[in-house]
Design a protein around this motif. Structure first.
Motif, PDB file in Angstrom:
ATOM      1  N   SER A   1      38.596  34.822  68.390  1.00 45.43           N
ATOM      2  CA  SER A   1      39.256  35.249  69.618  1.00 45.43           C
ATOM      3  C   SER A   1      38.985  36.722  69.851  1.00 45.43           C
ATOM      4  O   SER A   1      38.911  37.501  68.896  1.00 45.43           O
ATOM      5  N   PRO A   2      38.852  37.155  71.138  1.00 50.48           N
ATOM      6  CA  PRO A   2      38.739  38.592  71.421  1.00 50.48           C
ATOM      7  C   PRO A   2      40.077  39.306  71.238  1.00 50.48           C
ATOM      8  O   PRO A   2      40.117  40.527  71.113  1.00 50.48           O
ATOM      9  N   LEU A   3      41.181  38.536  71.218  1.00 54.15           N
ATOM     10  CA  LEU A   3      42.509  39.055  70.912  1.00 54.15           C
ATOM     11  C   LEU A   3      42.877  38.607  69.497  1.00 54.15           C
ATOM     12  O   LEU A   3      42.040  38.061  68.779  1.00 54.15           O
ATOM     13  N   VAL A   4      44.109  38.837  69.091  1.00 55.16           N
ATOM     14  CA  VAL A   4      44.526  38.405  67.764  1.00 55.16           C
ATOM     15  C   VAL A   4      44.464  36.883  67.679  1.00 55.16           C
ATOM     16  O   VAL A   4      44.963  36.178  68.557  1.00 55.16           O
ATOM     17  N   ALA A   5      43.830  36.362  66.645  1.00 59.49           N
ATOM     18  CA  ALA A   5      43.731  34.912  66.476  1.00 59.49           C
ATOM     19  C   ALA A   5      45.124  34.289  66.425  1.00 59.49           C
ATOM     20  O   ALA A   5      46.050  34.846  65.826  1.00 59.49           O
ATOM     21  N   THR A   6      45.271  33.159  67.072  1.00 61.70           N
ATOM     22  CA  THR A   6      46.554  32.467  67.095  1.00 61.70           C
ATOM     23  C   THR A   6      46.782  31.716  65.783  1.00 61.70           C
ATOM     24  O   THR A   6      45.840  31.508  64.996  1.00 61.70           O
ATOM     25  N   THR A   7      48.009  31.277  65.585  1.00 63.13           N
ATOM     26  CA  THR A   7      48.311  30.471  64.396  1.00 63.13           C
ATOM     27  C   THR A   7      47.445  29.224  64.370  1.00 63.13           C
ATOM     28  O   THR A   7      46.920  28.832  63.318  1.00 63.13           O
ATOM     29  N   GLU A   8      47.296  28.585  65.526  1.00 68.24           N
ATOM     30  CA  GLU A   8      46.480  27.367  65.600  1.00 68.24           C
ATOM     31  C   GLU A   8      45.032  27.646  65.217  1.00 68.24           C
ATOM     32  O   GLU A   8      44.394  26.840  64.518  1.00 68.24           O
ATOM     33  N   GLN A   9      44.499  28.778  65.670  1.00 67.37           N
ATOM     34  CA  GLN A   9      43.121  29.114  65.320  1.00 67.37           C
ATOM     35  C   GLN A   9      42.981  29.398  63.827  1.00 67.37           C
ATOM     36  O   GLN A   9      41.963  29.051  63.219  1.00 67.37           O
ATOM     37  N   LEU A  10      43.976  30.010  63.242  1.00 69.23           N
ATOM     38  CA  LEU A  10      43.951  30.257  61.804  1.00 69.23           C
ATOM     39  C   LEU A  10      43.999  28.952  61.027  1.00 69.23           C
ATOM     40  O   LEU A  10      43.281  28.776  60.029  1.00 69.23           O
ATOM     41  N   VAL A  11      44.832  28.021  61.477  1.00 69.67           N
ATOM     42  CA  VAL A  11      44.917  26.708  60.824  1.00 69.67           C
ATOM     43  C   VAL A  11      43.595  25.975  60.959  1.00 69.67           C
ATOM     44  O   VAL A  11      43.071  25.395  59.995  1.00 69.67           O
ATOM     45  N   ASP A  12      43.009  25.982  62.165  1.00 64.96           N
ATOM     46  CA  ASP A  12      41.738  25.300  62.399  1.00 64.96           C
ATOM     47  C   ASP A  12      40.618  25.891  61.540  1.00 64.96           C
ATOM     48  O   ASP A  12      39.687  25.179  61.138  1.00 64.96           O
ATOM     49  N   ALA A  13      40.696  27.192  61.264  1.00 69.99           N
ATOM     50  CA  ALA A  13      39.678  27.850  60.435  1.00 69.99           C
ATOM     51  C   ALA A  13      39.936  27.647  58.948  1.00 69.99           C
ATOM     52  O   ALA A  13      39.156  28.115  58.117  1.00 69.99           O
ATOM     53  N   ASN A  14      41.016  26.948  58.621  1.00 72.57           N
ATOM     54  CA  ASN A  14      41.380  26.707  57.219  1.00 72.57           C
ATOM     55  C   ASN A  14      41.551  28.027  56.477  1.00 72.57           C
ATOM     56  O   ASN A  14      41.147  28.161  55.306  1.00 72.57           O
ATOM     57  N   ALA A  15      42.144  29.011  57.150  1.00 77.20           N
ATOM     58  CA  ALA A  15      42.271  30.347  56.575  1.00 77.20           C
ATOM     59  C   ALA A  15      43.115  30.323  55.303  1.00 77.20           C
ATOM     60  O   ALA A  15      44.188  29.720  55.265  1.00 77.20           O
ATOM     61  N   ASP A  16      42.599  30.965  54.268  1.00 73.48           N
ATOM     62  CA  ASP A  16      43.373  31.123  53.038  1.00 73.48           C
ATOM     63  C   ASP A  16      43.726  32.593  52.788  1.00 73.48           C
ATOM     64  O   ASP A  16      44.448  32.913  51.841  1.00 73.48           O
ATOM     65  N   PHE A  17      43.234  33.492  53.651  1.00 79.53           N
ATOM     66  CA  PHE A  17      43.531  34.923  53.552  1.00 79.53           C
ATOM     67  C   PHE A  17      43.470  35.496  54.960  1.00 79.53           C
ATOM     68  O   PHE A  17      42.455  35.347  55.652  1.00 79.53           O
ATOM     69  N   VAL A  18      44.545  36.116  55.413  1.00 75.91           N
ATOM     70  CA  VAL A  18      44.613  36.685  56.754  1.00 75.91           C
ATOM     71  C   VAL A  18      44.885  38.179  56.613  1.00 75.91           C
ATOM     72  O   VAL A  18      45.896  38.582  56.044  1.00 75.91           O
ATOM     73  N   TYR A  19      43.986  38.988  57.145  1.00 73.91           N
ATOM     74  CA  TYR A  19      43.983  40.427  56.906  1.00 73.91           C
ATOM     75  C   TYR A  19      44.062  41.164  58.234  1.00 73.91           C
ATOM     76  O   TYR A  19      43.191  41.024  59.094  1.00 73.91           O
ATOM     77  N   ALA A  20      45.132  41.941  58.404  1.00 72.31           N
ATOM     78  CA  ALA A  20      45.295  42.763  59.599  1.00 72.31           C
ATOM     79  C   ALA A  20      45.182  44.229  59.217  1.00 72.31           C
ATOM     80  O   ALA A  20      45.829  44.684  58.272  1.00 72.31           O
ATOM     81  N   GLY A  21      44.390  44.952  59.949  1.00 74.86           N
ATOM     82  CA  GLY A  21      44.262  46.381  59.708  1.00 74.86           C
ATOM     83  C   GLY A  21      45.243  47.197  60.510  1.00 74.86           C
ATOM     84  O   GLY A  21      45.256  48.421  60.430  1.00 74.86           O
TER      85      GLY A  21
END
Length: 332
Positions: free
Chosen positions: A98-118
């Protein structure tokens, strides 16, 4: 970026070449489990995450600077800004969620196991808190400038590099990156030895009253390392509103114009013009500060969030600002 002086240019080239070899070479096995105590949340890593997603450009660049693109399932929140050139090839190999902050749904779809915000706005109740993502099985990490109550600078950035390198089991890459940045800082220090600090206003938008970058933000330390002095560096906060009268009284000789790639929660197509140049136009049109040295001499230095947020490109910001603050020192 390199200095015009041949000796300085050779030093920078050798330094970055050595760093590149270190980052792309074989990894030294790290000690797992790795414990990450970060902004009030503790995560234990038995192995390196395999599906990391970043929620800000500085988090993305730090991952890429450590050569971790193969561990990334996606990036987000670059808006219409451009990644720093040295990371563009690796960046193009990672999906942009996403050009904005990824949504929860996008994180789930990406199978994210680590989410890093600067930056803190990557995690919020309106989007997804760290606790919510942790409950979904995603380990999270926030650049500690976002939860830090005191001043944050390159020492804090180096700690952050060590943390991310430790999470992914590549401590030697972290050490190499810190070494490369440190060499460039040392080169700037040597060039600026004996130079007087330039009073600098770091403008973050606003018309009726200006928003300022204050003393605790990374960008304030960047200005200091570049031979400047944040005129609101004595204010114990990261960001805040000041008055045009205060700016006039403190008479900056240069103004750093800080801007991101979004406004009102939406992507700005041309951030350099619609935000950066627009803020310069506001400064020029404000009568209260018309007599300051910075306005009279037209000394504006635009710095986007790609360089202005704490990350590996902070050193590029130092070099750019040092040349702008002290052109005679860096003249060939």
């Amino acid at each position: 970026m390199t200095f015009c002086h041949v000796r300085q240019r050779l030093l920078a080239v050798v330094s970055m070449t050595c760093a590149a070899l270190a980052l792309t070479g074989p990894s030294i096995a790290a000690d797992f489990p790795y414990v990450d105590d970060n902004c009030g949340i503790t995560n234990v890593y038995e192995k390196a995450p395999e599906h990391a997603v970043t929620l800000s450009n500085n988090a993305t660049e730090l991952m890429l600077a450590l050569g971790l693109q193969d561990h990334m399932a996606g990036t987000s929140y670059m808006a219409a800004l451009k990644i720093s050139p040295q990371y563009s090839e690796a960046y193009n190999a990672v999906p942009v969620l996403s050009p904005l902050v990824a949504t929860t749904e996008q994180l789930v779809d990406a199978n994210a196991d680590f989410v890093y915000a600067g930056y803190p706005d990557g995690f919020s109740e309106s989007r997804h808190s760290r606790a919510q993502l942790q409950d979904l099985g995603m380990k999270t990490h926030l650049n500690p400038e976002g939860c830090n109550l005191g001043q944050f600078g390159f020492d804090g950035l180096f700690d952050e590099i060590r943390s991310i390198a430790g999470i992914f089991g590549v401590p030697e890459r972290g050490d190499a990156l810190i070494g490369a940045i440190s060499e460039r800082l040392d080169a700037i220090d040597a060039k600026l030895a004996g130079a007087d600090a330039v009073p600098v206003f770091i403008f973050n938008g606003g018309e009726s009253a200006p928003n300022a970058v204050l003393g605790n933000a990374m960008l304030s330390d960047v200005v200091k390392r570049a031979g400047g002095q944040n005129i609101f560096g004595d204010v114990d906060n990261r960001f805040g509103q000041v008055s045009w009268e205060q700016v006039a009284d403190r008479n900056p000789e240069a103004i750093v114009v800080f801007y991101s790639g979004t406004a009102g929660g939406k992507v700005v197509t041309d951030p350099d013009g619609a935000l950066g140049q627009a803020r310069i136009d506001i400064l020029k049109a404000t009568p209260t500060i018309a007599g300051t040295d910075a306005i009279e001499n037209g000394r504006f230095i635009p710095i986007s969030s790609v360089l202005g947020q704490p990350g590996p490109s902070s050193i590029d910001a130092v070099e750019r600002l040092a040349r702008a603050f002290h052109p005679d020192v860096f003249a060939d």
